[in-house]
Design a protein around this motif. Structure first.
Motif, PDB file in Angstrom:
ATOM      1  N   SER A  62      -7.313 -16.135   3.151  1.00 12.08           N
ATOM      2  CA  SER A  62      -7.984 -14.881   3.473  1.00 12.08           C
ATOM      3  C   SER A  62      -7.157 -13.739   2.890  1.00 12.08           C
ATOM      4  O   SER A  62      -5.935 -13.731   3.022  1.00 12.08           O
ATOM      5  CB  SER A  62      -8.109 -14.722   4.989  1.00 12.08           C
ATOM      6  N   THR A  63      -7.825 -12.798   2.232  1.00 15.96           N
ATOM      7  CA  THR A  63      -7.157 -11.602   1.719  1.00 15.96           C
ATOM      8  C   THR A  63      -7.876 -10.389   2.289  1.00 15.96           C
ATOM      9  O   THR A  63      -9.085 -10.435   2.523  1.00 15.96           O
ATOM     10  CB  THR A  63      -7.179 -11.538   0.180  1.00 15.96           C
ATOM     11  N   TRP A  64      -7.126  -9.322   2.521  1.00 18.11           N
ATOM     12  CA  TRP A  64      -7.776  -8.151   3.100  1.00 18.11           C
ATOM     13  C   TRP A  64      -7.122  -6.859   2.645  1.00 18.11           C
ATOM     14  O   TRP A  64      -5.981  -6.824   2.227  1.00 18.11           O
ATOM     15  CB  TRP A  64      -7.762  -8.227   4.628  1.00 18.11           C
ATOM     16  N   ILE A  65      -7.918  -5.811   2.741  1.00 19.04           N
ATOM     17  CA  ILE A  65      -7.458  -4.433   2.626  1.00 19.04           C
ATOM     18  C   ILE A  65      -7.980  -3.744   3.871  1.00 19.04           C
ATOM     19  O   ILE A  65      -9.177  -3.794   4.164  1.00 19.04           O
ATOM     20  CB  ILE A  65      -7.979  -3.752   1.349  1.00 19.04           C
ATOM     21  N   ALA A  66      -7.095  -3.107   4.617  1.00 23.43           N
ATOM     22  CA  ALA A  66      -7.478  -2.493   5.884  1.00 23.43           C
ATOM     23  C   ALA A  66      -7.186  -1.004   5.863  1.00 23.43           C
ATOM     24  O   ALA A  66      -6.194  -0.561   5.285  1.00 23.43           O
ATOM     25  CB  ALA A  66      -6.721  -3.163   7.031  1.00 23.43           C
ATOM     26  N   GLY A  67      -8.046  -0.254   6.501  1.00 25.63           N
ATOM     27  CA  GLY A  67      -7.867   1.188   6.587  1.00 25.63           C
ATOM     28  C   GLY A  67      -8.607   1.903   5.479  1.00 25.63           C
ATOM     29  O   GLY A  67      -9.041   1.309   4.493  1.00 25.63           O
ATOM     30  N   ARG A  68      -8.754   3.186   5.646  1.00 27.35           N
ATOM     31  CA  ARG A  68      -9.479   4.010   4.674  1.00 27.35           C
ATOM     32  C   ARG A  68      -8.585   4.310   3.475  1.00 27.35           C
ATOM     33  O   ARG A  68      -7.475   4.804   3.616  1.00 27.35           O
ATOM     34  CB  ARG A  68      -9.914   5.314   5.326  1.00 27.35           C
ATOM     35  N   THR A  69      -9.095   4.009   2.289  1.00 31.81           N
ATOM     36  CA  THR A  69      -8.397   4.317   1.044  1.00 31.81           C
ATOM     37  C   THR A  69      -9.098   5.499   0.386  1.00 31.81           C
ATOM     38  O   THR A  69     -10.275   5.408   0.038  1.00 31.81           O
ATOM     39  CB  THR A  69      -8.404   3.104   0.094  1.00 31.81           C
ATOM     40  N   SER A  70      -8.386   6.590   0.236  1.00 30.50           N
ATOM     41  CA  SER A  70      -8.973   7.768  -0.407  1.00 30.50           C
ATOM     42  C   SER A  70      -9.092   7.547  -1.914  1.00 30.50           C
ATOM     43  O   SER A  70      -8.242   6.921  -2.523  1.00 30.50           O
ATOM     44  CB  SER A  70      -8.105   9.005  -0.160  1.00 30.50           C
ATOM     45  N   VAL A  71     -10.144   8.109  -2.487  1.00 28.47           N
ATOM     46  CA  VAL A  71     -10.362   8.044  -3.919  1.00 28.47           C
ATOM     47  C   VAL A  71     -10.027   9.385  -4.562  1.00 28.47           C
ATOM     48  O   VAL A  71      -9.791   9.457  -5.758  1.00 28.47           O
ATOM     49  CB  VAL A  71     -11.818   7.629  -4.210  1.00 28.47           C
TER      50      VAL A  71
END
Length: 194
Positions: free
Chosen positions: A109-118
């Motif tokens: 399992s791979t993840w990115i968590a939280g809001r990433t600003s662009v």
């Protein structure tokens, strides 16, 4: 290390001067690179490797986590905003099995968590995602290995990346900067060593 466990923890903090940031306009067209004022890069990276069983049935768990905060430091335009493009948390976990006679398999399992600003102004961003991947195969001998790999097994819609970083998302609702990630996919590979 202790017994069946190996781990690593790294904490870091760096203050940068004149960091070069590449920017694009709201349509995604490159604006070039600029030198930023002071920026701060700080975070914690961890890794854990647990050998649950050894030969002939080797079972291991590997987990990684990266918590990061890259931000401007009292910038006249962006204040202390996060630098766009760097997610607050990324990680992975894998359970793998290998038999001494050649069979192996793993679920990851791979993840990115939280809001990433662009954009550096923090007006446009995306939430995280979690993907499930797997592989299984057979090592016939020291020369031949066959493996089947499955990516995004649950066929989750997600963002692979963005087409750059904006300084300010001028029309967030209509900005087409997100690049979709691939859906479910399978590959078969054969490795031959001479």
């Amino acid at each position: 290390s202790r017994g069946a466990f190996d781990w690593n923890v790294t904490a870091y903090r760096a203050v940068w001067r004149d960091e070069i940031l590449r920017l694009a306009d709201a349509s995604g067209q490159p604006r070039g690179a600029i030198n930023a004022g002071p920026t701060v890069h700080e975070g914690i990276e961890t890794a854990l490797h647990w050998t649950m069983a050894r030969a002939p049935h080797r079972v291991t768990v590997v987990a990684t986590s990266t918590l990061g905060r890259f931000r401007f430091d009292a910038d006249p335009i962006y204040g202390d905003n996060r630098i766009a493009g760097a997610p607050p948390h990324a990680g992975s976990a894998e359970l793998s099995y290998a038999h001494g006679r050649g069979f192996f398999a793993a679920l990851e399992s791979t993840w990115i968590a939280g809001r990433t600003s662009v954009d550096h102004a923090g007006r446009l961003g995306y939430g995280g995602h979690t993907l499930c991947n797997g592989r299984a195969g057979w090592r016939w001998n020291e020369r031949l290995t066959v493996v089947l790999t499955g990516r995004n097994l649950l066929d989750r819609a997600h963002l692979a990346s963005t087409a750059g970083v904006l300084d300010l998302a001028r029309a967030p609702a209509t900005t087409a900067i997100f690049l979709p990630g691939a859906g479910r996919g399978f590959t078969i590979g054969v490795e031959w060593k001479r």
